[in-house]
Design a protein around this motif. Structure first.
Motif, PDB file in Angstrom:
ATOM      1  N   SER A 409       0.807  -1.218   0.000  1.00 45.20           N
ATOM      2  CA  SER A 409       0.000   0.000   0.000  1.00 45.20           C
ATOM      3  C   SER A 409       0.839   1.267   0.000  1.00 45.20           C
ATOM      4  CB  SER A 409      -0.946   0.011   1.208  1.00 45.20           C
ATOM      5  OG  SER A 409      -0.201  -0.085   2.414  1.00 45.20           O
ATOM      6  N   GLN A 452      -0.773   4.044  -8.930  1.00 45.89           N
ATOM      7  CA  GLN A 452       0.282   4.587  -8.088  1.00 45.89           C
ATOM      8  C   GLN A 452       1.410   5.208  -8.902  1.00 45.89           C
ATOM      9  OE1 GLN A 452       1.505   2.021  -4.847  1.00 45.89           O
ATOM     10  NE2 GLN A 452      -0.571   1.258  -4.528  1.00 45.89           N
ATOM     11  N   PHE A 549      -3.044  -0.017   7.105  1.00 41.11           N
ATOM     12  CA  PHE A 549      -3.362   0.851   5.968  1.00 41.11           C
ATOM     13  C   PHE A 549      -4.730   1.506   6.154  1.00 41.11           C
ATOM     14  CE2 PHE A 549      -5.356   1.193   1.690  1.00 41.11           C
ATOM     15  CZ  PHE A 549      -4.582   2.241   1.206  1.00 41.11           C
ATOM     16  N   GLN A 553      -5.606   5.436   6.547  1.00 44.15           N
ATOM     17  CA  GLN A 553      -6.540   6.130   5.664  1.00 44.15           C
ATOM     18  C   GLN A 553      -7.643   6.836   6.444  1.00 44.15           C
ATOM     19  OE1 GLN A 553      -6.140   6.608   2.293  1.00 44.15           O
ATOM     20  NE2 GLN A 553      -4.145   5.771   2.884  1.00 44.15           N
TER      21      GLN A 553
END
Length: 800
Positions: A409, A452, A549, A553
């Motif tokens: 991630s 990404q 992760f 977030q």
């Protein structure tokens, strides 16, 4: 660019204008015919009708004494059309019309004559709203009004009427749209009659409108309005998942199975057995099953305290076991434990041929479900019995790739691990072309590589498309396939509408999959539905409570909302799981910087990390924050930590030479700054040449051109980036481009435009914080201007 065939579900957001003639039933038949003909002519001639119809983005539905116009692009379309109709009525006072407007979900269907039609909430609400009006009224729901308030031109014309019940107890907030020349300023008689029983009522939207007119309102009111506005399509993900029974007996965590094989390489095989049991149980809607990411943290725990683990994961029952593989034989031991009192509820040992491993996993899952007294539907039972593949080597490749995916991630790990995961998955599907889960994960992996920024080529997107298309072809109703398709739309095409539609399908088949809520949260966040995004991520964490992760977030979702207290609590929660994690420690320290412009916690933490680690990365020593020290030595240190080949931020590659230029200019070395910016421009301009509509790269190019004194180019590029990706379309990347444009205005001497831009951004969640505006040197030329200082003060937290 690759395209994707439509799924079998067509739910999408529409913006509906419902119109009818007041007193129509009292007219004679020939009068009715003439009135409908006149109304049709008026509507067809409006510019908005022609524009939307010409673009193929309008469905017109006759309703006897009126019509429903269904628009599909923006909520302003039906409003513009309504105002244009009202303008035409000024010369036809005898034609009394009333109109209702609402945005919400619809499903495209065919009518009895095989013509395009729609059904759904948006149509029903718009019609009921219209029915409340009198001649001349243009009524809309608060949801539409909230969207319109993003444009100041509408603010003076929106007048809140409070809430009314439209059907079966359902209430909706209603707003009357009128100007001095158009619309009906009087409250509708039906609403007036209903409101005579109430006194002293001030609506939320009234407060919001007044505060927006005063320009610098408290953000809390906006959040209330957004919360009220999410009851339609977005509320699908807002409904809580079916809770476990009060005694919690149907909540379970499947802990990693111990590898008892002589060969350590079989650890992945043991993980695969455990994961497949977990996956099977997670398909049962009557259970709460903790996700893989959280339970895998206990794989290497020497001594397991099951009661503590169950408390940390929020479950009552725990399944643990072991796997031993010798040649072509396998032994699997499993035991179900009530962690609250350490009572063993069920245990069994399976000695089978290796080829029977998937049958063993299905049997264990079925037995556990029976022990938990879970209700299992026929389709769930069939899914449990269906093995993922019959090729053990392909399964081994898949399990390895899954572990890499789970640890990809962040940019550092993602760049290394995602390509390797793709390689392993290609091996898996080569051995078994019908391996659905491998195709799904392969599509998600290629999509993540594209999103990404490691490879933004059309070829990479085509690979993601091909993998997902193969998965859909193999099992059109598979929840995993539709989840993969949702990520393709999200990662690859930034198509939130179709991505959300696929998530609706996936959720039914994957009731315990946190990714369904995770991606819903990500999309709601990008669409500016911040409260709903927060709720979605909280639901994901309910199923995956130790997913670092997800926790990160959620913290980053609180930050733009300036909910700093909650953000700090989440970082503290992460530190309880990984106490020494450098990125989390620096993120926790930055809360004080963003909220109070206090650099001391950041500097203290950075100094501590510098003494503990030989290498400090740009993840920890952020140039954008470090420059606020205005210390040349600190700036040079930050520059050294920045990757020499640059880094990727939200898909945009930022060259090392960009920060070289920024820091050289701050240090007063203009010649060095110009040289560095020129080098950065060459690299970024090459990206823009290949991808002229890539908003992130275009925005960065605008910043560089502003630094180089290329004012006209900088303004054109910065504005074009905001046009390509406005905040209304993407509240994260769009906000970043908006902030960059403000910086471009500042660097090119457009002080008034810069302040106007910052004021626009400040009205909602964004990339601006009190600390950045207060201390960052980019805004020095604006300091002292009362307008700028007022904005800075408005960002300071009022609750400490």
């Amino acid at each position: 660019m690759a395209t994707m065939s439509k799924s079998t579900l067509h739910l999408q957001t529409a913006h509906v204008l419902f119109v009818d003639v007041v007193g129509y039933s009292k007219l004679l038949v020939n009068e009715q015919r003439d009135v409908v003909h006149e109304l049709n002519q008026i509507v067809r001639k409006t510019p908005q009708f022609r524009k939307s119809n010409g673009a193929g983005q309008l469905i017109s539905i006759p309703t006897g004494d009126g019509m429903a116009l269904v628009f599909f692009r923006t909520p302003e379309e039906p409003v513009h059309c309504a105002m244009e109709i009202a303008e035409s009525l000024k010369t036809r006072p005898q034609l009394g019309l009333r109109m209702g407007i609402h945005s919400g979900p619809v499903d495209r269907v065919k009518d009895v004559n095989d013509r395009p039609n729609v059904a759904g909430v948006a149509i029903n609400v718009a019609q009921r709203l219209m029915n409340l009006g009198d001649a001349g009224h243009i009524l809309m729901t608060r949801r539409v009004a909230t969207d319109l308030l993003e444009d100041p031109k509408w603010q003076a014309h929106l007048h809140d009427l409070g809430e009314v019940e439209i059907k079966h107890g359902a209430k909706v907030g209603i707003v009357n749209l009128y100007t001095p020349d158009l619309g009906n300023p009087n409250p509708p008689e039906q609403i007036k009659a209903a409101s005579t029983k109430k006194t002293g009522f001030t609506s939320t939207l009234d407060i919001f409108i007044r505060s927006r007119r005063s320009r610098y309102a408290a953000i809390g009111v906006l959040l209330v309005v957004v919360l009220l506005a999410t009851w339609t399509l977005y509320s699908f993900f807002g409904r809580s998942r079916s809770p476990a029974p009060a005694n919690g007996n149907k909540s379970i965590a499947v802990l990693p199975f111990e590898n008892l094989s002589a060969d350590p390489a079989n650890a992945f095989f043991a993980d695969g057995v455990q994961d497949e049991i977990l996956t099977d149980l997670a398909k049962i809607a009557d259970l709460k099953v903790i996700s893989r990411t959280s339970v895998m943290q206990y794989r290497d725990t020497a001594t397991r305290n099951l009661r503590q683990i169950a408390q940390q994961l929020g479950v009552a029952r725990v399944l643990e076991g072991s796997v031993q593989r010798v040649a072509n034989k396998i032994r699997v031991n499993a035991q179900l434990i009530d962690a609250r009192n350490d009572v063993h509820l069920w245990a069994r040992t399976y000695d089978r041929d290796l080829a029977d491993v998937f049958a063993i996993q299905s049997e264990i899952a079925q037995n556990i479900a029976d022990q938990l007294q879970a209700k299992i539907s026929p389709s769930e039972r069939a899914d449990i019995a269906n093995p993922p593949t019959t090729d053990l080597t392909a399964f081994h490749f898949y399990v390895q790739a899954q572990a890499l995916w789970a640890d990809s991630s962040d940019p550092v790990h993602g760049k290394e691990k995602l390509p390797e995961a793709a390689r392993l998955l290609n091996e898996a599907v080569t051995r078994d072309p019908n391996f659905l889960l491998a195709w799904c994960l392969l599509g998600k992996t290629h999509g993540a590589i594209f999103r990404q920024g490691y490879d933004r080529s059309p070829t990479r997107l085509d690979l993601a498309h091909a993998a997902v298309e193969r998965a859909i072809h193999l099992q059109p109703q598979s929840g995993e396939a539709h989840l993969a398709l949702a990520t393709y739309y999200y990662f690859g095409l930034r198509d939130f509408e179709n991505a959300r539609r696929e998530l609706l399908i996936a959720r039914d088949a994957l009731p315990n999959n946190p990714e369904v809520f995770q991606y819903a949260g990500f999309m709601n966040r990008r669409e500016g539905h911040w409260e709903q995004a927060t709720h979605d991520l909280e639901q994901a964490l309910d199923l995956d409570p130790r997913n670092l992760f997800l926790l990160q977030q959620l913290a980053l979702t609180y930050q733009p909302q300036r909910r700093y207290r909650e953000e700090a609590q989440i970082w503290d929660r992460v530190l309880a799981i990984v106490p020494g994690d450098p990125l989390t420690r620096i993120s926790r320290a930055l809360v004080a910087f963003n909220s109070k412009a206090d650099l001391n916690p950041y500097l203290t933490t950075l100094e501590a990390l510098s003494s503990e680690h030989a290498i400090i990365t740009s993840e920890i020593d952020w140039p954008s924050v470090t420059v606020c020290q205005r210390n040349p030595a600190s700036a040079e240190r930050s520059l050294k930590s920045f990757p020499i080949d640059g880094e990727v931020s939200n898909g945009t590659h930022i060259p090392h030479s960009y920060w070289e230029g920024v820091i050289a200019r701050l240090n007063g070395d203009e010649a060095k700054a110009q040289s560095a910016f020129a080098a950065a421009r060459s690299e970024v301009a090459n990206t823009v040449a290949k991808q002229p509509d890539f908003a992130g790269a275009l925005s960065l190019l605008g910043l560089i051109d502003a630094a180089l004194g290329r004012k006209d180019d900088a303004l054109r590029e910065g504005r074009r980036a905001c046009e390509l990706l406005p905040i209304s379309r993407d509240a994260i990347d769009g906000a970043a481009s908006a902030v960059n444009l403000a910086q471009i205005y500042t660097w090119t001497g457009e002080k008034d435009l810069a302040i106007q831009q910052i004021a626009t951004i400040e009205r909602g969640p964004s990339g601006l914080s009190y600390g950045l505006l207060k201390l960052q040197p980019f805004w020095d030329s604006l300091r002292g201007d009362p307008r700028f200082e007022k904005i800075v003060s408005s960002l300071a937290p009022k609750n400490g």
